[in-house]
Design an enzyme around this catalytic site. Structure first.
Site, PDB file in Angstrom:
ATOM      1  CE1 TYR A   1      -3.203  -2.874   0.264  1.00 55.41           C
ATOM      2  CE2 TYR A   1      -3.597  -2.319   2.561  1.00 55.41           C
ATOM      3  CZ  TYR A   1      -3.872  -3.092   1.455  1.00 55.41           C
ATOM      4  OH  TYR A   1      -4.820  -4.097   1.536  1.00 55.41           O
TER       5      TYR A   1
ATOM      6  N   GLY B   1     -15.025  -5.034   2.002  1.00 50.55           N
ATOM      7  CA  GLY B   1     -16.022  -4.673   0.994  1.00 50.55           C
ATOM      8  C   GLY B   1     -17.456  -4.830   1.448  1.00 50.55           C
TER       9      GLY B   1
ATOM     10  CB  VAL C   1     -20.536  -0.420   2.439  1.00 54.74           C
ATOM     11  CG1 VAL C   1     -20.799  -0.495   3.923  1.00 54.74           C
ATOM     12  CG2 VAL C   1     -19.173   0.209   2.165  1.00 54.74           C
ATOM     13  CB  ALA C   2     -20.915  -3.351  -2.385  1.00 53.84           C
ATOM     14  CE  LYS C   3     -16.799  -1.005  -6.793  1.00 51.39           C
ATOM     15  NZ  LYS C   3     -16.238  -1.051  -8.166  1.00 51.39           N
ATOM     16  N   GLY C   4     -19.641   1.486  -1.446  1.00 54.11           N
ATOM     17  CA  GLY C   4     -20.659   2.508  -1.212  1.00 54.11           C
ATOM     18  C   GLY C   4     -21.942   2.279  -1.980  1.00 54.11           C
ATOM     19  CG  LEU C   5     -21.854   0.294  -5.779  1.00 54.23           C
ATOM     20  CD1 LEU C   5     -21.486  -0.924  -6.611  1.00 54.23           C
ATOM     21  CD2 LEU C   5     -22.430   1.399  -6.670  1.00 54.23           C
ATOM     22  CG  LEU C   6     -24.618  -2.860  -0.561  1.00 52.78           C
ATOM     23  CD1 LEU C   6     -24.012  -3.898   0.379  1.00 52.78           C
ATOM     24  CD2 LEU C   6     -25.955  -3.361  -1.121  1.00 52.78           C
TER      25      LEU C   6
END
Length: 297
Positions: A51, A197, A199-204
């Site tokens: 990272y 993941g 929240v699925a990149k904020g999609l949820l």
């Protein structure tokens, strides 16, 4: 904050943890955010040697140098940097034993709580990789080890051959592939899941829908609506999304990428909100067809 035991180790981790890959390039801001997380009850901090080309480990190490014993520190290895900036996969014993020394220096510590193989293939010299981790445990340089993998065939081999404490894998309402086999199998073998993941990149959480894995934008939107409905007026959507992941007993912690104080507050709220009921879990599961791993089965 709730805490759970990490697999067969003696590590106790917060149910929501800090995925340090989200940190920026300013030491002062990073230190402030990391210490706020610790003050809020988050004790597990997850980084990796690649990272920000090692800076991520360095900034985390500087932030916690004076309070090392208060945190559970995890990092990863297996991606060997090339001079041209690329990466070569290297799960050899020789490389892992070299990589850990560099991580210890960057993290300003003499031990790593959880050392993880950052990937893995079925073609790896798996027994040799395990030998490296076991040697590091004997030397006191690591307290426990695990793998970060979404490959069922690799996970099964480590279950059979090693003493891994954990598997980090992507898991959310939009990525239910671990539910098919991996979650139950790991739980049966006293190995914990660190879920990334969630929240699925904020999609949820209401981000503009877009295709995700095998789901269409419309299906993603439907999943977000289901999360919003379950959250209702007593929870925030992040609570419903993260509590969905934490419902399975194999999952020890949801590793959340936190960039801002608001995201930190939402993550802590999610960790401390009431668990979902079986009825709520079933409503979410019935909102869409589960997906499955198509490769590396």
């Amino acid at each position: 904050m709730e805490y759970r035991k990490l697999g067969n180790s003696d590590l106790i981790v917060s149910t929501v943890s800090f995925g340090c890959m989200s940190l920026g390039n300013d030491d002062a801001s990073n230190t402030s955010l990391l210490k706020l997380a610790l003050d809020a009850g988050i004790n597990y901090f997850d980084t990796a040697d690649i990272y920000q080309n090692g800076y991520n480990e360095e900034t985390v190490g500087r932030a916690f140098k004076s309070m090392r014993s208060k945190i559970i520190l995890a990092t990863k290895a297996g991606n060997r940097p090339r001079q041209d900036g690329g990466l070569d996969w290297d799960a050899s014993k020789k490389y892992i034993l070299q990589a850990v020394e560099k991580s210890l220096v960057r993290l300003q510590t003499d031990y790593i709580d959880l050392y993880q193989l950052h990937g893995g293939t079925i073609q790896d010299p798996i027994d040799e990789t395990i030998e490296a981790f076991e040697l590091l445990k004997q030397q006191g340089k690591i307290r426990a080890y695990g793998i970060s993998s979404i490959r069922p065939n690799v996970i099964r081999e480590y279950i059979k051959r090693s003493n891994i404490a954990s598997v980090m894998m992507q898991y959310s309402l939009l990525d239910r592939r671990p539910e098919e086999e991996c979650l139950d199998l790991l739980h049966q073998n006293n190995i914990s899941v660190l879920a990334r993941g969630s929240v699925a990149k904020g999609l949820l959480l209401g981000k503009t829908p877009e295709p995700f894995l095998n789901y269409t934008s419309l299906q993603v939107s439907n999943a977000a609506e289901a999360i919003k409905s379950i959250a209702g007026t007593t929870r925030i959507p992040a609570s419903a999304a993260i509590q969905y992941v934490l419902y399975h007993p194999a999952v020890a912690s949801a590793v959340v990428g936190i960039r801002t104080q608001q995201q930190l507050q939402e993550s802590v709220a999610a960790a401390t909100s009431p668990p979902l009921t079986m009825s709520e879990i079933n409503l979410l599961k019935n909102a869409m067809e589960p997906n499955r791993y198509e490769q590396h089965r």
